[in-house]
Design a protein around this motif. Structure first.
Motif, PDB file in Angstrom:
ATOM      1  N   GLY A  25       0.786  -1.221   0.000  1.00 26.71           N
ATOM      2  CA  GLY A  25       0.000   0.000   0.000  1.00 26.71           C
ATOM      3  C   GLY A  25       0.817   1.270   0.000  1.00 26.71           C
ATOM      4  N   VAL A  26       0.647   2.062  -1.052  1.00 21.52           N
ATOM      5  CA  VAL A  26       1.354   3.337  -1.150  1.00 21.52           C
ATOM      6  C   VAL A  26       0.849   4.307  -0.085  1.00 21.52           C
ATOM      7  CG1 VAL A  26       1.643   5.387  -2.594  1.00 21.52           C
ATOM      8  CG2 VAL A  26       1.927   3.115  -3.589  1.00 21.52           C
ATOM      9  N   ARG A  27      -0.453   4.399   0.083  1.00 19.54           N
ATOM     10  CA  ARG A  27      -1.026   5.431   0.947  1.00 19.54           C
ATOM     11  C   ARG A  27      -0.741   5.179   2.421  1.00 19.54           C
ATOM     12  NH1 ARG A  27      -6.231   5.036  -2.969  1.00 19.54           N
ATOM     13  NH2 ARG A  27      -5.317   6.218  -4.682  1.00 19.54           N
ATOM     14  N   TYR A  28      -0.767   3.904   2.830  1.00 18.16           N
ATOM     15  CA  TYR A  28      -0.519   3.581   4.236  1.00 18.16           C
ATOM     16  C   TYR A  28       0.922   3.897   4.634  1.00 18.16           C
ATOM     17  CZ  TYR A  28      -0.592   0.837   8.585  1.00 18.16           C
ATOM     18  OH  TYR A  28      -0.513   0.437   9.895  1.00 18.16           O
ATOM     19  N   SER A  29       1.826   3.929   3.649  1.00 15.30           N
ATOM     20  CA  SER A  29       3.231   4.233   3.969  1.00 15.30           C
ATOM     21  C   SER A  29       3.395   5.679   4.450  1.00 15.30           C
ATOM     22  CB  SER A  29       4.137   3.962   2.768  1.00 15.30           C
ATOM     23  OG  SER A  29       3.899   4.868   1.701  1.00 15.30           O
ATOM     24  N   LEU A  30       2.413   6.531   4.164  1.00 19.53           N
ATOM     25  CA  LEU A  30       2.448   7.899   4.682  1.00 19.53           C
ATOM     26  C   LEU A  30       2.104   7.937   6.168  1.00 19.53           C
ATOM     27  CD1 LEU A  30       0.504   9.658   1.781  1.00 19.53           C
ATOM     28  CD2 LEU A  30       2.984   9.534   2.070  1.00 19.53           C
ATOM     29  N   GLU A  31       1.338   6.939   6.613  1.00 19.07           N
ATOM     30  CA  GLU A  31       0.864   6.910   7.998  1.00 19.07           C
ATOM     31  C   GLU A  31       1.766   6.098   8.915  1.00 19.07           C
ATOM     32  OE1 GLU A  31      -3.144   5.423   8.028  1.00 19.07           O
ATOM     33  OE2 GLU A  31      -3.608   6.380   6.106  1.00 19.07           O
ATOM     34  N   ASN A  32       2.333   5.025   8.395  1.00 12.45           N
ATOM     35  CA  ASN A  32       3.083   4.099   9.252  1.00 12.45           C
ATOM     36  C   ASN A  32       4.373   3.676   8.564  1.00 12.45           C
ATOM     37  OD1 ASN A  32       3.914   2.276  11.154  1.00 12.45           O
ATOM     38  ND2 ASN A  32       2.132   0.932  10.992  1.00 12.45           N
ATOM     39  N   PRO A  33       5.324   4.589   8.400  1.00  8.88           N
ATOM     40  CA  PRO A  33       6.547   4.260   7.655  1.00  8.88           C
ATOM     41  C   PRO A  33       7.371   3.152   8.292  1.00  8.88           C
ATOM     42  CG  PRO A  33       6.760   6.388   8.767  1.00  8.88           C
ATOM     43  CD  PRO A  33       5.324   5.991   8.868  1.00  8.88           C
ATOM     44  N   HIS A  34       7.350   3.038   9.611  1.00  9.35           N
ATOM     45  CA  HIS A  34       8.173   2.027  10.264  1.00  9.35           C
ATOM     46  C   HIS A  34       7.764   0.609   9.873  1.00  9.35           C
ATOM     47  CE1 HIS A  34       8.915   5.572  12.831  1.00  9.35           C
ATOM     48  NE2 HIS A  34      10.120   5.059  12.943  1.00  9.35           N
ATOM     49  N   ALA A  35       6.476   0.409   9.606  1.00 14.16           N
ATOM     50  CA  ALA A  35       6.016  -0.918   9.196  1.00 14.16           C
ATOM     51  C   ALA A  35       6.662  -1.345   7.885  1.00 14.16           C
ATOM     52  CB  ALA A  35       4.495  -0.920   9.050  1.00 14.16           C
ATOM     53  N   TYR A  36       6.924  -0.397   7.008  1.00 14.32           N
ATOM     54  CA  TYR A  36       7.510  -0.703   5.703  1.00 14.32           C
ATOM     55  C   TYR A  36       8.993  -1.032   5.817  1.00 14.32           C
ATOM     56  CZ  TYR A  36       3.128   0.705   3.684  1.00 14.32           C
ATOM     57  OH  TYR A  36       1.800   0.748   3.364  1.00 14.32           O
ATOM     58  N   VAL A  37       9.680  -0.304   6.686  1.00 16.93           N
ATOM     59  CA  VAL A  37      11.092  -0.595   6.893  1.00 16.93           C
ATOM     60  C   VAL A  37      11.251  -1.981   7.517  1.00 16.93           C
ATOM     61  CG1 VAL A  37      13.160   0.099   8.172  1.00 16.93           C
ATOM     62  CG2 VAL A  37      11.766   1.821   7.019  1.00 16.93           C
ATOM     63  N   SER A  38      10.400  -2.314   8.457  1.00 16.73           N
ATOM     64  CA  SER A  38      10.480  -3.614   9.121  1.00 16.73           C
ATOM     65  C   SER A  38      10.166  -4.762   8.167  1.00 16.73           C
ATOM     66  CB  SER A  38       9.523  -3.643  10.314  1.00 16.73           C
ATOM     67  OG  SER A  38       9.520  -4.917  10.928  1.00 16.73           O
ATOM     68  N   ALA A  39       8.983  -4.717   7.550  1.00 15.62           N
ATOM     69  CA  ALA A  39       8.553  -5.847   6.718  1.00 15.62           C
ATOM     70  C   ALA A  39       9.303  -5.909   5.395  1.00 15.62           C
ATOM     71  CB  ALA A  39       7.048  -5.754   6.464  1.00 15.62           C
ATOM     72  N   ASN A  40       9.477  -4.760   4.739  1.00 15.48           N
ATOM     73  CA  ASN A  40       9.982  -4.768   3.370  1.00 15.48           C
ATOM     74  C   ASN A  40      11.495  -4.739   3.282  1.00 15.48           C
ATOM     75  OD1 ASN A  40       7.268  -4.596   3.022  1.00 15.48           O
ATOM     76  ND2 ASN A  40       7.275  -2.733   1.798  1.00 15.48           N
ATOM     77  N   LEU A  41      12.162  -4.152   4.262  1.00 10.38           N
ATOM     78  CA  LEU A  41      13.632  -4.134   4.242  1.00 10.38           C
ATOM     79  C   LEU A  41      14.204  -5.265   5.091  1.00 10.38           C
ATOM     80  CD1 LEU A  41      14.404  -0.306   4.372  1.00 10.38           C
ATOM     81  CD2 LEU A  41      14.164  -1.804   2.383  1.00 10.38           C
ATOM     82  N   MET A  42      13.898  -5.287   6.387  1.00  9.70           N
ATOM     83  CA  MET A  42      14.395  -6.376   7.225  1.00  9.70           C
ATOM     84  C   MET A  42      13.849  -7.725   6.767  1.00  9.70           C
ATOM     85  SD  MET A  42      16.626  -5.332   9.277  1.00  9.70           S
ATOM     86  CE  MET A  42      16.725  -6.901  10.138  1.00  9.70           C
ATOM     87  N   GLY A  43      12.576  -7.745   6.419  1.00 14.04           N
ATOM     88  CA  GLY A  43      11.980  -9.004   5.974  1.00 14.04           C
ATOM     89  C   GLY A  43      12.641  -9.539   4.719  1.00 14.04           C
ATOM     90  N   HIS A  44      12.901  -8.662   3.749  1.00  7.96           N
ATOM     91  CA  HIS A  44      13.547  -9.101   2.516  1.00  7.96           C
ATOM     92  C   HIS A  44      14.971  -9.580   2.790  1.00  7.96           C
ATOM     93  CE1 HIS A  44      13.812  -9.371  -1.848  1.00  7.96           C
ATOM     94  NE2 HIS A  44      15.030  -8.848  -1.758  1.00  7.96           N
ATOM     95  N   LEU A  45      15.702  -8.840   3.618  1.00  4.33           N
ATOM     96  CA  LEU A  45      17.047  -9.262   3.979  1.00  4.33           C
ATOM     97  C   LEU A  45      17.033 -10.640   4.635  1.00  4.33           C
ATOM     98  CD1 LEU A  45      20.086  -8.712   4.379  1.00  4.33           C
ATOM     99  CD2 LEU A  45      19.495  -7.611   6.547  1.00  4.33           C
ATOM    100  N   ASN A  46      16.091 -10.877   5.523  1.00  2.00           N
ATOM    101  CA  ASN A  46      16.015 -12.175   6.194  1.00  2.00           C
ATOM    102  C   ASN A  46      15.788 -13.312   5.207  1.00  2.00           C
ATOM    103  OD1 ASN A  46      16.424 -10.953   8.644  1.00  2.00           O
ATOM    104  ND2 ASN A  46      14.279 -11.017   9.293  1.00  2.00           N
ATOM    105  N   LEU A  47      14.927 -13.092   4.205  1.00  2.00           N
ATOM    106  CA  LEU A  47      14.701 -14.150   3.216  1.00  2.00           C
ATOM    107  C   LEU A  47      15.937 -14.368   2.341  1.00  2.00           C
ATOM    108  CD1 LEU A  47      12.206 -15.957   2.836  1.00  2.00           C
ATOM    109  CD2 LEU A  47      11.787 -13.945   4.264  1.00  2.00           C
ATOM    110  N   LEU A  48      16.645 -13.288   2.009  1.00  2.00           N
ATOM    111  CA  LEU A  48      17.904 -13.445   1.287  1.00  2.00           C
ATOM    112  C   LEU A  48      18.907 -14.259   2.107  1.00  2.00           C
ATOM    113  CD1 LEU A  48      18.384  -9.862  -0.217  1.00  2.00           C
ATOM    114  CD2 LEU A  48      17.967 -11.965  -1.520  1.00  2.00           C
ATOM    115  N   GLU A  49      18.940 -14.024   3.400  1.00  2.00           N
ATOM    116  CA  GLU A  49      19.860 -14.761   4.268  1.00  2.00           C
ATOM    117  C   GLU A  49      19.473 -16.237   4.366  1.00  2.00           C
ATOM    118  OE1 GLU A  49      22.820 -14.061   6.497  1.00  2.00           O
ATOM    119  OE2 GLU A  49      22.904 -13.094   4.530  1.00  2.00           O
ATOM    120  N   ILE A  50      18.175 -16.507   4.416  1.00  2.00           N
ATOM    121  CA  ILE A  50      17.722 -17.906   4.401  1.00  2.00           C
ATOM    122  C   ILE A  50      18.164 -18.578   3.093  1.00  2.00           C
ATOM    123  CG2 ILE A  50      15.673 -19.381   4.225  1.00  2.00           C
ATOM    124  CD1 ILE A  50      16.211 -18.496   7.081  1.00  2.00           C
TER     125      ILE A  50
END
Length: 332
Positions: free
Chosen positions: A90-115
């Motif tokens: 969601g583009v619009r929700y990223s204006l309201e809750n940016p930390h959720a995007y950093v957690s799920a989309n950055l840390m989450g992606h890194l974790n799957l790459l590490e797996i």
């Protein structure tokens, strides 16, 4: 083959998991069941999936942005490939809750790459987004176009996922394929997407919010076409042969647009929803919303050439299917 599918309770994830099971693969699905939208819909997708493939589908609830929890959940589990579709959407929700995007989309992606790195997984297909193109004026968007001017944090996280993947393909020779999705819709879709919001409001007699006064164009892609493309990409990992891949990498990393190759005017889409609902919409015309873009349009030459992807569902056929499902699911 056993495949790890993240976001397995999500719209695209559940559909991909079902297709894999139908063709004879088995799936380990993981999802955090995040309450960004109603968890009951995610649970219903999982129930339908489990009922359709009880012997081929297994599910674990886990937040893949939590490295310790992910490692624990996957301990003792085997899989030959990963389809990483889980994300904070969601583009619009990223204006309201940016930390959720950093957690799920950055840390989450890194974790799957590490797996994938630790297990030397044969191929990981991951979800990117058409939003990485930002406000590019050149249409249709091609994977060779610049994607370094995002207009939302969501877009920035998806572009960062692509860059992290390029690094892992270079350092560890991991075969990776990123898919830039273009406005996916269809049965079991997401409640924050325009088709759901419009259908819900029209049937309830409420006005719909039409941004940029209706002067919006989107490359709407039906879920069945998306699933066919994802699975076809899974079956064809990029080669580690120093040749240039789609998107420009010479590592085993390819980037593809996956869309319908048709940019549809928003008012036409609203008209098709009205026809399928049998009711006229009340229109609340509004200016452009922050973080949004006026037009998306996918150049799919690369995925057609390399993978044989060919979308077959027009909005004239796809939108009535969504509305029919919506009415049946909600009993309206």
């Amino acid at each position: 083959m056993r495949v790890l599918v993240t976001g397995a309770a999500g719209f695209i994830g559940a559909a991909v998991a079902r297709r894999l099971c139908e063709r004879g693969d088995s799936v380990l699905g993981i999802d955090s069941l995040d309450p960004y939208y109603q968890v009951s819909l995610k649970e219903d997708r999982l129930r339908e999936l489990t009922a359709a493939a009880p012997d081929r589908f297994a599910f674990k609830q886990v937040d893949f942005s939590d490295w310790a929890a992910l490692q624990s959940a996957l301990e003792g589990e085997e899989f030959a490939a990963i389809i990483h579709l889980g994300a904070q959407a969601g583009v619009r929700y990223s204006l309201e809750n940016p930390h959720a995007y950093v957690s799920a989309n950055l840390m989450g992606h890194l974790n799957l790459l590490e797996i994938a790195r630790a297990r030397q997984t044969g191929h990981m297909v991951y979800a990117s987004s058409s939003s990485v193109y930002g406000g590019n004026d050149k249409l249709p968007f091609a994977v060779e176009d610049r994607a370094d001017h995002p207009v939302s944090l969501y877009a920035a996280t998806k572009r960062a996922d692509e860059l992290m993947s390029e690094t892992y393909a270079h350092l560890y020779r991991l075969p990776l394929t990123g898919l830039r999705f273009f406005t996916v819709y269809g049965p079991w879709g997401r409640p924050d997407m325009a088709l759901w919001l419009f259908t819900d409001a029209i049937l309830a007699g409420r006005p719909i919010k039409v941004f940029n006064h209706g002067e919006m164009w989107r490359d709407f892609t039906f879920i069945d076409d998306i699933v066919s493309g994802v699975v076809a990409c899974l079956d064809k990992p990029p080669a580690d042969d120093d040749s240039e891949k789609a998107g420009g990498s010479v590592k085993p990393h390819a980037l593809y647009n996956i869309g319908n190759h048709r940019s549809e005017h928003l008012m036409k889409v609203i008209g098709l929803i009205e026809d399928a609902c049998g009711k006229k919409a009340q229109l609340e015309m509004l200016p452009m919303q922050a973080g949004d873009v006026e037009k998306t349009y996918a150049d799919i030459d690369a995925i057609q050439r390399d993978i044989g992807y060919q979308p077959t569902t027009t909005i004239e056929h796809g939108i009535p299917q969504f509305v029919q499902w919506y009415r049946a699911y909600h009993g309206v």
